[in-house]
Design a protein around this motif. Structure first.
Motif, PDB file in Angstrom:
ATOM      1  N   TRP A 168      35.764  79.575  55.726  1.00 40.66           N
ATOM      2  CA  TRP A 168      36.416  80.883  55.913  1.00 40.66           C
ATOM      3  C   TRP A 168      37.935  80.721  55.940  1.00 40.66           C
ATOM      4  N   VAL A 169      38.425  79.737  56.674  1.00 40.43           N
ATOM      5  CA  VAL A 169      39.869  79.490  56.738  1.00 40.43           C
ATOM      6  C   VAL A 169      40.398  79.121  55.356  1.00 40.43           C
ATOM      7  N   ALA A 173      43.349  81.173  53.550  1.00 44.32           N
ATOM      8  CA  ALA A 173      44.623  80.477  53.379  1.00 44.32           C
ATOM      9  C   ALA A 173      45.007  80.414  51.904  1.00 44.32           C
ATOM     10  N   THR A 174      44.033  80.128  51.048  1.00 41.96           N
ATOM     11  CA  THR A 174      44.301  80.063  49.606  1.00 41.96           C
ATOM     12  C   THR A 174      44.676  81.434  49.068  1.00 41.96           C
ATOM     13  N   ASN A 175      43.981  82.460  49.539  1.00 41.80           N
ATOM     14  CA  ASN A 175      44.278  83.810  49.084  1.00 41.80           C
ATOM     15  C   ASN A 175      45.704  84.218  49.458  1.00 41.80           C
ATOM     16  N   PRO A 256      37.627  82.557  45.168  1.00 40.93           N
ATOM     17  CA  PRO A 256      36.708  81.481  44.768  1.00 40.93           C
ATOM     18  C   PRO A 256      37.345  80.091  44.830  1.00 40.93           C
ATOM     19  N   LEU A 257      38.635  79.982  44.506  1.00 34.93           N
ATOM     20  CA  LEU A 257      39.301  78.684  44.609  1.00 34.93           C
ATOM     21  C   LEU A 257      39.305  78.197  46.056  1.00 34.93           C
ATOM     22  N   GLY A 258      39.625  79.099  46.983  1.00 37.84           N
ATOM     23  CA  GLY A 258      39.581  78.732  48.394  1.00 37.84           C
ATOM     24  C   GLY A 258      38.175  78.371  48.838  1.00 37.84           C
ATOM     25  N   LEU A 259      37.194  79.098  48.324  1.00 37.96           N
ATOM     26  CA  LEU A 259      35.797  78.799  48.645  1.00 37.96           C
ATOM     27  C   LEU A 259      35.428  77.395  48.168  1.00 37.96           C
ATOM     28  N   LEU A 260      35.822  77.048  46.943  1.00 37.32           N
ATOM     29  CA  LEU A 260      35.490  75.725  46.411  1.00 37.32           C
ATOM     30  C   LEU A 260      36.168  74.619  47.220  1.00 37.32           C
ATOM     31  N   ILE A 261      37.421  74.823  47.599  1.00 35.88           N
ATOM     32  CA  ILE A 261      38.092  73.817  48.430  1.00 35.88           C
ATOM     33  C   ILE A 261      37.323  73.626  49.730  1.00 35.88           C
ATOM     34  N   GLY A 262      36.929  74.726  50.365  1.00 42.69           N
ATOM     35  CA  GLY A 262      36.160  74.634  51.602  1.00 42.69           C
ATOM     36  C   GLY A 262      34.842  73.909  51.401  1.00 42.69           C
ATOM     37  N   MET A 263      34.144  74.196  50.303  1.00 44.08           N
ATOM     38  CA  MET A 263      32.864  73.532  50.028  1.00 44.08           C
ATOM     39  C   MET A 263      33.067  72.035  49.822  1.00 44.08           C
ATOM     40  N   LEU A 264      34.108  71.660  49.081  1.00 46.55           N
ATOM     41  CA  LEU A 264      34.366  70.246  48.838  1.00 46.55           C
ATOM     42  C   LEU A 264      34.727  69.519  50.130  1.00 46.55           C
ATOM     43  N   VAL A 265      35.478  70.192  51.005  1.00 52.18           N
ATOM     44  CA  VAL A 265      35.804  69.599  52.304  1.00 52.18           C
ATOM     45  C   VAL A 265      34.524  69.352  53.101  1.00 52.18           C
ATOM     46  N   GLY A 288      50.684  82.418  58.436  1.00 55.18           N
ATOM     47  CA  GLY A 288      50.903  83.860  58.539  1.00 55.18           C
ATOM     48  C   GLY A 288      49.714  84.564  59.161  1.00 55.18           C
ATOM     49  N   LEU A 289      48.496  84.098  58.845  1.00 51.02           N
ATOM     50  CA  LEU A 289      47.301  84.683  59.453  1.00 51.02           C
ATOM     51  C   LEU A 289      47.326  84.487  60.962  1.00 51.02           C
ATOM     52  N   VAL A 290      47.710  83.283  61.395  1.00 46.06           N
ATOM     53  CA  VAL A 290      47.782  83.000  62.829  1.00 46.06           C
ATOM     54  C   VAL A 290      48.831  83.878  63.499  1.00 46.06           C
ATOM     55  N   LYS A 291      49.975  84.019  62.844  1.00 48.33           N
ATOM     56  CA  LYS A 291      51.053  84.844  63.389  1.00 48.33           C
ATOM     57  C   LYS A 291      50.587  86.289  63.585  1.00 48.33           C
ATOM     58  N   VAL A 292      49.944  86.857  62.585  1.00 45.27           N
ATOM     59  CA  VAL A 292      49.469  88.242  62.667  1.00 45.27           C
ATOM     60  C   VAL A 292      48.391  88.385  63.726  1.00 45.27           C
ATOM     61  N   ALA A 293      47.453  87.418  63.774  1.00 45.30           N
ATOM     62  CA  ALA A 293      46.361  87.488  64.742  1.00 45.30           C
ATOM     63  C   ALA A 293      46.883  87.427  66.177  1.00 45.30           C
ATOM     64  N   LEU A 294      47.826  86.543  66.440  1.00 40.75           N
ATOM     65  CA  LEU A 294      48.377  86.430  67.793  1.00 40.75           C
ATOM     66  C   LEU A 294      49.120  87.701  68.197  1.00 40.75           C
ATOM     67  N   ALA A 295      49.842  88.297  67.253  1.00 41.10           N
ATOM     68  CA  ALA A 295      50.574  89.520  67.562  1.00 41.10           C
ATOM     69  C   ALA A 295      49.631  90.699  67.766  1.00 41.10           C
TER      70      ALA A 295
END
Length: 348
Positions: A168-169, A173-175, A256-265, A288-295
């Motif tokens: 999911w991350v 992150a890739t997106n 999908p690129l982020g999904l593939l990276i996650g699958m390979l990891v 940036g996701l962390v920054k928005v989530a914390l705020a």
């Protein structure tokens, strides 16, 4: 499919036995995918939706009107090529429907102007959970960590949620890293290539894995073939995405690129590889996701003077050109990834 032909027809014509070589399949899979994407993409991009610009993005007006969702084309080529070049009995092929699902979600997000953040989060979670369940199944998972002697066995009820979080991350992150001509494609292709190389030469190789005291993934070579096929597809796309770009991958490609990276990891059996080979991707997008989530959820205001994704900060505040962003991010990505991977393998 080609490996099946080699097994059943290799005795009739000697050269067909080459199709039983994982190295050969990875090489021709890369070349065929790159060439196919390079030929097909400009013939079909007039049928793709057009970019409308993004609010608050630096130089967003420069992308307005360009064909968007090129990922719809090159991810489709990737899936077809995987069916052709990856051994037909490889379990990793069962992840392809989820690659298609991520592509479709991204395409409709591009076309309609955007799902809500919560809708995308739920859809990404469902896709990540499905992939994690396919990879791990109902059996215990064996993972390894740097500095930890021996392997760690996790029951499915721990391994699958852990893998889901990693994937999911990676998707998000890739997106978030997409937005500068050539940057997202170059960073993700490099990460995928490094992971593919590790899966082929280290984690999928019994002798080398034993030397480094790493649990072997018997399907490491099959995962590596998928990785190099995608690198080929992204290479064909980057030919037209080099600044100034003629076409954009959109969410139909970045998700999908982020999904593939996650699958390979997950396939490496070491969840920390997301940090090792995706450090610049995570710094660029996930911070940036962390920054928005914390705020939003905790009222914490951090990094208020830094724009995210980080490539926008570099262009707006530091005055970097698109080419400088690409070259400098790639140099950091290659240097940090190579250093961290070597250190992790030796720490074992």
């Amino acid at each position: 499919m080609l490996s099946w032909i080699s097994i059943h027809l290799g005795g009739l014509w000697g050269p067909l036995r080459l199709l039983n070589s994982f190295f050969f399949l990875a090489a021709i899979g890369f070349a065929a995918s790159a060439l196919t994407t390079w030929i097909v993409l400009p013939k079909l991009w007039d049928r793709l939706p057009r970019d409308r610009g993004r609010a608050f993005a630096v130089n967003a007006e420069m992308s307005v009107g360009k064909p968007l969702s090129a990922g719809l084309i090159f991810v489709s080529i990737f899936c077809l090529a995987s069916l052709l070049f990856v051994p037909i009995d490889a379990r990793c092929l069962w992840t392809l429907p989820f690659m298609v699902a991520a592509m479709i979600v991204g395409y409709f997000d591009d076309r309609r102007g955007g799902f809500s953040e919560y809708q995308l989060a739920v859809m990404d979670f469902a896709i990540a959970l499905g992939v994690a369940a396919v990879i791990y199944g109902t059996l215990p998972a064996t993972i390894w960590l740097p500095g930890w002697k021996g392997a760690i066995t996790l029951p499915p009820w721990i391994a699958i949620p852990l893998a889901t979080g990693v994937i999911w991350v990676s998707i998000n992150a890739t997106n978030c890293s997409d937005g500068v001509d050539g940057v997202s494609g170059s960073l993700t292709a490099t990460a995928i290539m490094i992971l593919g190389g590790l899966l082929f030469t280290v984690i999928g190789n019994d002798t080398v894995a034993r030397h480094f005291d790493i649990p072997v993934n018997r399907e490491g070579a099959s995962w590596a073939i998928m990785a190099f096929i995608m690198v080929g597809c992204v290479a064909g796309y980057l030919w037209y995405n080099a600044a100034p770009s003629q076409v954009l991958m959109g969410d139909a490609g970045s998700r999908p690129l982020g999904l593939l990276i996650g699958m390979l990891v997950v396939a490496t059996n070491n969840p920390l590889f997301l940090l090792l080979v995706g450090s610049v991707i995570l710094l660029n997008g996930a911070t940036g996701l962390v920054k928005v989530a914390l705020a939003r959820f905790f009222g914490l205001r951090i990094l208020s003077k830094i724009r995210f994704p980080l490539h926008d900060h570099c262009r707006k505040e530091l005055g970097w050109s698109n080419t400088q962003v690409l070259v400098r991010f790639m140099l950091l990505h290659l240097g940090v990834s190579a250093l961290l991977v070597i250190l992790v393998l030796k720490i074992r």
